[in-house]
Enzyme design. Structure first.
Site, PDB file in Angstrom:
ATOM      1  N   LYS A 149      53.910  32.861  46.752  1.00 18.41           N
ATOM      2  CA  LYS A 149      52.846  32.863  47.775  1.00 18.41           C
ATOM      3  C   LYS A 149      53.196  31.910  48.917  1.00 18.41           C
ATOM      4  O   LYS A 149      53.468  30.734  48.689  1.00 18.41           O
ATOM      5  CB  LYS A 149      51.513  32.441  47.131  1.00 18.41           C
ATOM      6  N   ASP A 196      45.861  27.498  54.668  1.00 16.09           N
ATOM      7  CA  ASP A 196      44.726  28.257  54.148  1.00 16.09           C
ATOM      8  C   ASP A 196      43.410  27.582  54.549  1.00 16.09           C
ATOM      9  O   ASP A 196      42.960  26.637  53.900  1.00 16.09           O
ATOM     10  CB  ASP A 196      44.821  28.376  52.615  1.00 16.09           C
ATOM     11  N   LYS A 231      36.645  27.222  54.257  1.00 12.81           N
ATOM     12  CA  LYS A 231      36.545  26.132  53.292  1.00 12.81           C
ATOM     13  C   LYS A 231      35.810  24.944  53.918  1.00 12.81           C
ATOM     14  O   LYS A 231      35.933  24.715  55.119  1.00 12.81           O
ATOM     15  CB  LYS A 231      37.955  25.643  52.889  1.00 12.81           C
ATOM     16  N   GLU A 238      42.842  34.909  49.423  1.00 11.98           N
ATOM     17  CA  GLU A 238      43.820  35.636  50.238  1.00 11.98           C
ATOM     18  C   GLU A 238      45.195  35.726  49.589  1.00 11.98           C
ATOM     19  O   GLU A 238      45.966  36.621  49.888  1.00 11.98           O
ATOM     20  CB  GLU A 238      43.949  34.970  51.614  1.00 11.98           C
ATOM     21  N   ARG A 293      46.161  36.528  46.603  1.00 10.03           N
ATOM     22  CA  ARG A 293      46.384  37.766  45.842  1.00 10.03           C
ATOM     23  C   ARG A 293      46.581  38.952  46.766  1.00 10.03           C
ATOM     24  O   ARG A 293      47.231  39.928  46.406  1.00 10.03           O
ATOM     25  CB  ARG A 293      45.217  37.976  44.865  1.00 10.03           C
TER      26      ARG A 293
HETATM   27  N1  BES Z   1      44.784  28.299  48.107  1.00 14.57           N
HETATM   28  C1  BES Z   1      43.574  28.401  47.389  1.00 14.57           C
HETATM   29  C2  BES Z   1      43.649  27.834  45.968  1.00 14.57           C
HETATM   30  C3  BES Z   1      43.904  26.368  45.851  1.00 14.57           C
HETATM   31  C4  BES Z   1      42.854  25.505  45.637  1.00 14.57           C
HETATM   32  C5  BES Z   1      45.183  25.864  45.870  1.00 14.57           C
HETATM   33  C6  BES Z   1      43.083  24.153  45.490  1.00 14.57           C
HETATM   34  C7  BES Z   1      45.422  24.520  45.725  1.00 14.57           C
HETATM   35  C8  BES Z   1      44.367  23.655  45.525  1.00 14.57           C
HETATM   36  C9  BES Z   1      43.156  29.869  47.266  1.00 14.57           C
HETATM   37  O1  BES Z   1      43.547  30.689  48.298  1.00 14.57           O
HETATM   38  C10 BES Z   1      41.665  29.896  47.200  1.00 14.57           C
HETATM   39  O2  BES Z   1      41.066  29.451  48.120  1.00 14.57           O
HETATM   40  N2  BES Z   1      41.122  30.398  46.112  1.00 14.57           N
HETATM   41  C11 BES Z   1      39.718  30.452  45.929  1.00 14.57           C
HETATM   42  C12 BES Z   1      39.408  31.771  45.273  1.00 14.57           C
HETATM   43  C13 BES Z   1      37.946  32.072  45.209  1.00 14.57           C
HETATM   44  C14 BES Z   1      37.403  32.334  46.587  1.00 14.57           C
HETATM   45  C15 BES Z   1      37.755  33.281  44.331  1.00 14.57           C
HETATM   46  C16 BES Z   1      39.289  29.275  45.035  1.00 14.57           C
HETATM   47  O3  BES Z   1      40.022  28.940  44.117  1.00 14.57           O
HETATM   48  O4  BES Z   1      38.251  28.691  45.320  1.00 14.57           O
HETATM   49 ZN    ZN Z   2      45.291  30.092  49.290  1.00 16.96          ZN
HETATM   50 ZN    ZN Z   3      42.190  30.672  49.933  1.00 17.90          ZN
END
Ligand code: BES
Ligand code: ZN
Ligand code: ZN
Length: 503
Positions: A268, A273, A280, A352, A354
């Site tokens: 990835k 992000d 976020k 995003e 996935r």
């Molecule tokens: N890049 C993030 C996941 C992440 C979180 C990586 C903390 C490193 C540290 C990913 O894209 C994300 O935001 N995932 C969400 C998914 C949710 C919306 C289903 C998450 O984990 O909150």
């Molecule tokens: Zn991410």
């Molecule tokens: Zn994300």
């Protein structure tokens, strides 16, 4: 850059600012300890006063006067042997790294470290030397590019591993491979630590290009226009909110054996992000430059593998884009069509990773028909919560691949923990209007696993393992070969080991 090399000159004749000796707990009657005692008769009293017994990762620095000069010695505890009568290789790695940390705080710019016999860890000599070099080099890594006042920074300049051993050839080979792997880990860490406006998708693609040029690897790069034409709705969908073009990078290593299996490593590469329109909160966004850690690991591992030349073919695939909100960004409710024709409803633009992996995995399956796929992604906060910073989450559709990943984790030091990946969780991503939705329904929770199930739709029946490195990619505490607030390079050692020892 600091140097690490072998030396066969006797330990006591070394010219380093500090001479380092590793000791097992409660075994302070070694030749080296006695040699230091000869120079510093009060050593025993000092050991007693500091209550130094050689407990794992404890240290004792001893200043010895040699005429008008000072010579420092450092004892580093290895702890006690385990049930298999060996020091755990991970404890050994940490002990070496601890010596580097103490050297930094004491401002020793050169170290001579007595390399113990590999028998202490009950492993082969080449592997032992390789792991020693990797642990030391990882400990030396720092990210100081943007600190203008370097006066408060101190870096150890040179490390000699002192070995007066008969198996010099094996040690030398281990050092050579260790340096290759260590430099790749550092490359990944540097990319991850680079600020997001410095390391855009295009810049990361250029890093891959450099790796390809240096090693004569085949590289293919698709830009946004090409990806749109190819029907890669996932990566181009995520990229819509961003002004910078997305990129899909494919690096290929071919071994001499034409019939060798082909492995696909997919990482990835979200260079930043923000969450997109499902934005976020500020504190969750702070570190999101690290969201390309999977791509960095894949590119850096390809750099090492091109030099190590394992007997497998390896294709490294890295989809790269930013995830930003704008008037052009994808919206919750949008439906995307991926490279393999499947569709997903985007319920949350922050899920995003996935979406871009869906295209990359489909591409790997269609064009390479690999014998196995391993993907790495900072995919879910849920995984980071579940496992914390010391284990990457592991799941997939193939016990065979998963077992090989677990084996490689044990030898390389990139620790993994397998999560349950049964069909029970599958229904979590059902959508009423598309083939699936990009977040799991609340009832199922288990966000790391439901994200894995999303990916599973894009690997067909290719044996596949997925690593969620959200918790392990950066800012791992307490382990002395890492550094607070910086990247770990997680996955590089693991991928290299998987390829080198593939069965
Ligand atoms: N890049 C993030 C996941 C992440 C979180 C990586 C903390 C490193 C540290 C990913 O894209 C994300 O935001 N995932 C969400 C998914 C949710 C919306 C289903 C998450 O984990 O909150
Ligand atoms: Zn991410
Ligand atoms: Zn994300």
């Amino acid at each position: 850059m600091a140097s690490i090399a072998l030396s066969d000159k006797a330990l006591m004749d070394q010219q380093a600012s500090c001479i380092v000796v590793l000791v097992e707990q409660d075994k302070l009657d070694t030749y080296e300890v006695k040699a230091v005692e000869k120079l510093f008769p009060a050593l025993n009293a000092l050991i007693k006063e500091r209550e130094f017994s050689g407990k794992a990762l404890t240290t004792l620095v001893v200043p010895v006067s040699c005429g008008n000069n000072l010579q420092h010695f450092m004892f580093v505890g290895l702890g006690k042997k385990n049930k298999k009568d060996a020091i755990d290789i991970e404890t050994y790695r940490r002990a070496l790294a601890k010596a580097v940390r103490v050297a930094e705080s004491c401002k020793f710019d050169s170290l001579a470290i007595q390399l113990p016999s590999e028998k202490i860890c009950n492993v082969g000599a080449a592997y032992f030397a390789q792991q020693s070099v990797i642990a030391l080099d990882m400990a030396l890594y720092s990210f100081s590019q943007f600190i203008t006042d370097k006066s408060n920074l101190f870096e150890v300049q040179s490390i000699l591993l002192v070995a007066n051993d008969s198996n010099a050839q094996a040690l030398q080979a281990g050092v050579k491979d260790g340096l290759i792997i260590a430099h790749s880990v550092a490359l990944a860490r540097h990319c991850v630590d680079s600020p997001p406006s410095h390391l855009t998708p295009l810049h990361l693609a250029q890093v891959a290009e450099k790796v390809a040029k240096k090693n004569n690897l085949k590289i293919t790069i698709f830009d946004e226009k090409a990806l749109l034409k190819m029907g890669m709705g996932g990566i181009t969908g995520v990229s819509k909110g961003s002004d910078n073009d997305c990129q899909l990078v494919i690096l290929e290593y071919h071994c001499v054996n034409k019939n060798a299996p082909t492995l696909a490593f997919v990482g990835k590469g979200i260079t930043f992000d923000s969450g997109g329109l499902s934005i976020k909160p500020g504190d969750a966004m702070e570190d999101m430059k690290i969201d390309m850690s999977g791509a960095a690991a894949v590119i850096a591992a390809m750099d090492a593998l091109a030099q190590l030349k394992p007997n497998v073919n390896v294709v490294g695939i890295a989809p790269m884009t930013e995830n930003l909100p704008s008037g052009k960004a994808i919206m919750p409710g949008d439906v995307l069509t991926f490279y393999n024709g499947k569709t997903a409803e985007v319920k949350n633009t922050d899920a995003e990773g996935r979406l871009i992996l869906a295209d990359a995995l489909s591409y790997a399956v269609k064009h390479y028909k690999p014998d196995a796929i391993v993907d790495l992604a900072t995919l879910t906060g849920a995984c980071a919560y579940a496992l914390g910073p010391f284990f990457s989450g592991l799941m997939g559709n193939s016990d065979h691949v998963i077992n090989q990943v677990e084996r490689a984790a044990a030898t390389s030091g990139d620790a993994v923990w397998r999560l349950p990946f049964t069909d029970d969780y599958k229904a979590a991503i059902k959508s009423p209007i598309a083939d699936m939705q990009n977040i799991g329904s609340r009832t199922y929770r288990a966000g790391a696993i439901t994200a894995g199930h999303f990916l599973a739709h894009f690997v067909d029946d290719v044996p596949w393992a997925h690593l969620d490195i959200a918790g392990t990619a950066h800012n791992v505490p307490d382990l002395p070969y890492y550094r607070a607030e910086t990247a770990t390079g997680v996955g590089v050692r693991l991928l290299v080991d998987i390829a080198q020892n593939w069965q």
